[in-house]
Design an enzyme around this catalytic site. Structure first.
Site, PDB file in Angstrom:
ATOM      1  N   SER A   6       0.847  -1.193   0.000  1.00  0.00           N
ATOM      2  CA  SER A   6       0.000   0.000   0.000  1.00  0.00           C
ATOM      3  C   SER A   6       0.881   1.241   0.000  1.00  0.00           C
ATOM      4  CB  SER A   6      -0.898   0.015   1.238  1.00  0.00           C
ATOM      5  OG  SER A   6      -1.411   1.324   1.407  1.00  0.00           O
ATOM      6  N   HIS A  30      -0.830  -1.304  -4.391  1.00  0.00           N
ATOM      7  CA  HIS A  30      -2.160  -1.021  -3.833  1.00  0.00           C
ATOM      8  C   HIS A  30      -2.337   0.468  -3.528  1.00  0.00           C
ATOM      9  CE1 HIS A  30      -5.712  -2.383  -1.469  1.00  0.00           C
ATOM     10  NE2 HIS A  30      -5.388  -1.439  -0.595  1.00  0.00           N
ATOM     11  N   ASP A  32      -4.751   3.248  -1.823  1.00  0.00           N
ATOM     12  CA  ASP A  32      -5.852   3.502  -0.902  1.00  0.00           C
ATOM     13  C   ASP A  32      -6.419   4.890  -1.156  1.00  0.00           C
ATOM     14  OD1 ASP A  32      -6.050   1.132   0.749  1.00  0.00           O
ATOM     15  OD2 ASP A  32      -3.994   1.601   1.333  1.00  0.00           O
ATOM     16  N   MET A  34      -9.029   7.589  -0.419  1.00  0.00           N
ATOM     17  CA  MET A  34      -9.958   7.971   0.653  1.00  0.00           C
ATOM     18  C   MET A  34     -10.454   9.393   0.406  1.00  0.00           C
ATOM     19  SD  MET A  34      -7.917   6.544   3.945  1.00  0.00           S
ATOM     20  CE  MET A  34      -6.888   5.053   3.854  1.00  0.00           C
ATOM     21  N   GLY A 145      -1.020   1.347   9.528  1.00  0.00           N
ATOM     22  CA  GLY A 145      -0.353   1.152  10.813  1.00  0.00           C
ATOM     23  C   GLY A 145      -1.229   0.668  11.947  1.00  0.00           C
ATOM     24  N   GLY A 176      -4.738  -4.746   5.898  1.00  0.00           N
ATOM     25  CA  GLY A 176      -4.737  -4.095   7.202  1.00  0.00           C
ATOM     26  C   GLY A 176      -3.933  -4.859   8.239  1.00  0.00           C
ATOM     27  N   SER A 198       2.636  -0.407   6.174  1.00  0.00           N
ATOM     28  CA  SER A 198       3.731  -0.073   7.095  1.00  0.00           C
ATOM     29  C   SER A 198       4.801  -1.154   7.140  1.00  0.00           C
ATOM     30  CB  SER A 198       3.198   0.244   8.489  1.00  0.00           C
ATOM     31  OG  SER A 198       2.027  -0.432   8.760  1.00  0.00           O
TER      32      SER A 198
HETATM   33  C1  DX5 Z   1      -6.546   1.021   5.456  1.00  0.00           C
HETATM   34  C2  DX5 Z   1      -5.960   0.733   4.092  1.00  0.00           C
HETATM   35  C3  DX5 Z   1      -4.817  -0.241   4.106  1.00  0.00           C
HETATM   36  C4  DX5 Z   1      -3.689   0.167   4.931  1.00  0.00           C
HETATM   37  C5  DX5 Z   1      -2.663  -0.911   5.012  1.00  0.00           C
HETATM   38  O1  DX5 Z   1      -7.644   1.843   5.308  1.00  0.00           O
HETATM   39  O2  DX5 Z   1      -6.927   0.195   3.251  1.00  0.00           O
HETATM   40  O3  DX5 Z   1      -4.410  -0.552   2.797  1.00  0.00           O
HETATM   41  O4  DX5 Z   1      -3.124   1.348   4.505  1.00  0.00           O
HETATM   42  O5  DX5 Z   1      -1.647  -0.423   5.789  1.00  0.00           O
HETATM   43  P1  DX5 Z   1      -0.977  -1.260   6.958  1.00  0.00           P
HETATM   44  O6  DX5 Z   1      -0.330  -2.429   6.311  1.00  0.00           O
HETATM   45  O7  DX5 Z   1      -0.031  -0.299   7.543  1.00  0.00           O
HETATM   46  O8  DX5 Z   1      -2.072  -1.681   7.896  1.00  0.00           O
HETATM   47 ZN    ZN Z   2      -6.418  -0.786   1.129  1.00  0.00          ZN
END
Ligand code: DX5
Ligand code: ZN
Length: 216
Positions: A6, A30, A32, A34, A145, A176, A198
């Site tokens: 991500s 990936h 994300d 938002m 994270g 996640g 992370s």
């Molecule tokens: C959360 C995101 C994830 C997240 C993953 O809303 O969809 O993709 O950033 O990050 P880590 O691996 O740090 O949980």
């Molecule tokens: Zn995601």
């Protein structure tokens, strides 16, 4: 296994170097997305995806955490996404979800559904034969994270059982809190793709990807 880092956790001051490491070591990348409304965080728009597209031939995996996935599906398809995954909870309506899945397919992309930890798999069963990717959240969406929610393991088993019993072939992707202490359990229960933010970007990207692969 597919590893999909991500880029929420990427260090953008080192974009070229980190993207080169990703290009060498992973299958998917990936994104994300938002909107500050569906989740209480705001990330990036199509310009960033276009920059990756120009510099990568990896599969660009877009995770829409937005209230209007229909609009953003178009935007990110144009920007160069290979797949668009959106949240069932954006609509809570199977018919609307199916319509958008069809639209994403018509644009020539892979389509997927994601559910938050509190949504049951049962609710979206009628969509399972229509999707290419099932993105299971193992944290509340919104931030990187966070701590992995162990309940995700049972949900992966449930999705894998359903897939085998009905001869379906959606990719089970988990997102996640993924790291080298839960990757083995996830993969052994049927996870095909691991999203990790992370864990991958803290320290050396290629070493961290290798550590995840060793968990298989
Ligand atoms: C959360 C995101 C994830 C997240 C993953 O809303 O969809 O993709 O950033 O990050 P880590 O691996 O740090 O949980
Ligand atoms: Zn995601």
């Amino acid at each position: 296994m597919i590893i999909s880092p991500s880029v929420l956790s990427m260090h953008y001051e080192d974009f070229r170097k980190e993207l080169a490491d990703l290009n060498e070591s992973v299958e998917w990348i990936h994104f994300d997305v938002m909107d500050g409304h569906f989740v209480p965080n705001l990330t990036f728009g199509p310009v960033l995806l276009e920059a990756f597209r120009r510099n990568s031939d990896r599969f660009l995996d877009v995770h829409l955490m937005v209230s209007d996935p229909d609009y953003f599906a178009d935007v990110f398809a144009k920007a160069g996404a290979d797949s668009i995954v959106f949240h069932y909870e954006a609509y809570n309506d199977l018919e609307k979800c199916e319509k958008l899945i069809n639209k994403i397919h018509d644009m020539g992309l892979k389509a997927g559904i994601s559910i938050k930890p509190k949504t049951t798999v049962e609710e979206i069963i009628p969509l399972l034969d229509k999707i290419d990717i099932f993105l299971l959240m193992s944290v509340e969406p919104g931030f990187g994270g966070q701590k992995f929610m162990i309940e995700a393991l049972d949900r992966v088993e449930q999705l894998k059982r359903y897939k085998d019993e009905h001869d379906l072939n959606y990719i089970i992707e988990v997102d996640g809190g993924v790291n080298d202490s839960n990757a083995h359990d996830l993969v052994s229960r049927g996870t095909d793709a691991l999203v990790a933010g992370s864990f991958v970007f803290k320290g050396d990207i290629k070493d961290n990807v290798r550590k995840l692969r060793e968990c298989e």
